[in-house]
Enzyme design. Structure first.
Site, PDB file in Angstrom:
ATOM      1  N   ASN A  13       0.831  -1.128  -0.035  1.00  0.00           N
ATOM      2  CA  ASN A  13      -0.230   0.096  -0.198  1.00  0.00           C
ATOM      3  C   ASN A  13       1.121   0.953  -0.172  1.00  0.00           C
ATOM      4  OD1 ASN A  13      -2.506   1.926   0.716  1.00  0.00           O
ATOM      5  ND2 ASN A  13      -2.075   1.422   2.025  1.00  0.00           N
ATOM      6  N   TRP A  14       1.116   2.186  -1.531  1.00  0.00           N
ATOM      7  CA  TRP A  14       2.080   2.578  -1.860  1.00  0.00           C
ATOM      8  C   TRP A  14       1.465   4.362  -1.206  1.00  0.00           C
ATOM      9  CZ3 TRP A  14       4.456   2.578  -7.209  1.00  0.00           C
ATOM     10  CH2 TRP A  14       5.366   1.601  -6.937  1.00  0.00           C
ATOM     11  N   LYS A  15       0.068   4.080  -0.424  1.00  0.00           N
ATOM     12  CA  LYS A  15      -0.529   5.372   0.015  1.00  0.00           C
ATOM     13  C   LYS A  15       0.290   7.088  -0.587  1.00  0.00           C
ATOM     14  CE  LYS A  15       0.095   3.441   4.748  1.00  0.00           C
ATOM     15  NZ  LYS A  15      -0.015   3.866   5.637  1.00  0.00           N
ATOM     16  N   HIS A  99      -9.126   1.612   4.415  1.00  0.00           N
ATOM     17  CA  HIS A  99      -8.081   1.791   5.037  1.00  0.00           C
ATOM     18  C   HIS A  99      -8.470   3.072   6.221  1.00  0.00           C
ATOM     19  CE1 HIS A  99      -3.686   2.920   6.425  1.00  0.00           C
ATOM     20  NE2 HIS A  99      -3.540   1.661   6.025  1.00  0.00           N
ATOM     21  N   GLU A 101      -6.821   5.485   7.355  1.00  0.00           N
ATOM     22  CA  GLU A 101      -6.173   6.627   7.587  1.00  0.00           C
ATOM     23  C   GLU A 101      -7.777   7.591   6.271  1.00  0.00           C
ATOM     24  OE1 GLU A 101      -2.503   6.023   5.182  1.00  0.00           O
ATOM     25  OE2 GLU A 101      -1.640   5.401   7.239  1.00  0.00           O
ATOM     26  N   GLU A 171      -5.804  -4.308  10.205  1.00  0.00           N
ATOM     27  CA  GLU A 171      -5.116  -3.188  10.718  1.00  0.00           C
ATOM     28  C   GLU A 171      -5.438  -2.867  12.075  1.00  0.00           C
ATOM     29  OE1 GLU A 171      -3.074  -2.453   6.259  1.00  0.00           O
ATOM     30  OE2 GLU A 171      -3.796  -1.720   6.882  1.00  0.00           O
ATOM     31  N   GLY A 177       1.774   2.332  10.623  1.00  0.00           N
ATOM     32  CA  GLY A 177       3.542   3.746  10.339  1.00  0.00           C
ATOM     33  C   GLY A 177       3.695   3.779  11.964  1.00  0.00           C
ATOM     34  N   SER A 217       2.829  -2.287  10.303  1.00  0.00           N
ATOM     35  CA  SER A 217       4.540  -2.173  10.622  1.00  0.00           C
ATOM     36  C   SER A 217       4.608  -3.681   9.952  1.00  0.00           C
ATOM     37  CB  SER A 217       4.722  -2.017  11.880  1.00  0.00           C
ATOM     38  OG  SER A 217       4.375  -0.039  12.124  1.00  0.00           O
ATOM     39  N   GLY A 238       2.822  -0.953   3.738  1.00  0.00           N
ATOM     40  CA  GLY A 238       2.867   0.069   4.017  1.00  0.00           C
ATOM     41  C   GLY A 238       3.929   0.379   3.740  1.00  0.00           C
ATOM     42  N   GLY A 239       5.262   1.306   5.333  1.00  0.00           N
ATOM     43  CA  GLY A 239       6.622   1.340   4.710  1.00  0.00           C
ATOM     44  C   GLY A 239       7.865   0.156   3.949  1.00  0.00           C
TER      45      GLY A 239
HETATM   46  P1  PGA Z   1       2.615   0.738   7.680  1.00  0.00           P
HETATM   47  O1  PGA Z   1       1.134   0.434   6.965  1.00  0.00           O
HETATM   48  O2  PGA Z   1       3.159  -0.748   7.307  1.00  0.00           O
HETATM   49  O3  PGA Z   1       3.760   1.449   7.264  1.00  0.00           O
HETATM   50  O4  PGA Z   1       2.032   0.426   9.237  1.00  0.00           O
HETATM   51  C1  PGA Z   1       0.311  -0.359   6.272  1.00  0.00           C
HETATM   52  C2  PGA Z   1      -1.059   0.497   6.045  1.00  0.00           C
HETATM   53  O5  PGA Z   1      -1.431   1.244   6.786  1.00  0.00           O
HETATM   54  O6  PGA Z   1      -1.488  -0.009   5.233  1.00  0.00           O
END
Ligand code: PGA
Length: 258
Positions: A13-15, A99, A101, A171, A177, A217, A238-239
């Site tokens: 998930n590149w955001k 998501h 966010e 999640e 994050g 994470s 994500g990251g």
């Molecule tokens: P993260 O993000 O791996 O950076 O914690 C995961 C996500 O939001 O899908």
């Protein structure tokens, strides 16, 4: 619990990251690394502006492309929105929906998650529906209530045939994050609870066919332990999905955990 009943899926998930040239470079780096993933589905969910570049870059490889959101109406006066048909026409196969966010910053509710999920399925997109509790909900010991409510509302009126095409991403919001990963046991506990909830809403065979990912994470260091759990069928990353080598380490952990 037989993991072979369902697909293992590792999705990045590149955001809101990467311009088109950067997206092409990252996907070019990922492609050869994950070429041996076999039965493990490898997906990159990228910003709208990168979708066409991404679809073209992964053509002929085993990497699939997803979007990060989709609107629920087919077309019309919805300035700034993108429909499911627009995504499928581009060659997009997956879409992240709900998501945290989007729930936290953009007013996403379980009702709109449900509408988006149904619109995606109707257009032939595979939704990755995100659920997860806030830290204070966990501290108040209502994680299961929160997750059951999200699963029931987000999947309301979704048929058994369609839910099998749907990926659920667990999640925990406090782990996204933040560098705070749920322990493998915590992840397993909730992923197993999600499967039990699906079994109640549908039936056991349907629940056993649904891929349930952990996200929050997940990284090159902790993926193998998380993915070794019987109900953790993949990851939404994500990251760590922004670094080809780290993302590949997670993919290989899924390949070895098969
Ligand atoms: P993260 O993000 O791996 O950076 O914690 C995961 C996500 O939001 O899908």
């Amino acid at each position: 619990m037989n993991k072979s009943l369902r697909k293992a899926i590792i999705a990045g998930n590149w955001k809101m990251n990467k311009t088109r040239p950067e997206a092409k470079e990252l996907l070019e780096a990922i492609k050869p690394l994950v070429a041996n993933a076999g039965e493990v589905e490898v997906i990159a969910c990228v910003p709208y502006t990168n979708l066409e570049t991404a679809v073209n870059t992964v053509a002929g490889s085993n990497v699939k492309i997803g979007a990060e959101n989709v609107h629920f109406e087919k077309s019309g006066a919805f300035t700034g929105e993108i429909s499911a048909d627009m995504l499928t026409e581009l060659g997009v196969e997956y879409v992240v929906i709900g998501h945290s966010e989007r729930r936290q910053y953009f007013g996403e509710t379980d009702e709109t998650v449900n509408k988006r999920t149904k619109a995606a399925l109707a257009a032939g997109l595979k939704p990755i529906v995100c659920v997860g509790e806030l830290l204070w909900e966990r501290e108040c010991n209502i994680t299961e209530e929160v997750i059951a409510r999200q699963i029931k509302l987000d999947l309301f009126d979704v048929s058994a045939a369609d839910v099998k095409k749907t990926v659920i991403a667990y999640e925990p919001v406090w782990a996204i994050g933040t560098g705070k990963t749920a322990t493998a046991d915590q992840a397993e506990e909730v992923c197993s609870f999600i499967r039990a909830t699906l079994a109640k809403l549908y039936d056991q065979a349907t629940a056993d066919a649904v891929t349930i990912q952990y996200g929050g994470s997940m990284n090159a260091g902790n993926a193998a332990e998380l993915l070794s759990k019987p109900n953790v069928d993949g990851g939404l990353i994500g990251g760590a999905s922004l670094k080809a080598a780290d993302f590949n380490t997670i993919v290989q952990a899924a390949v070895n955990g098969q």
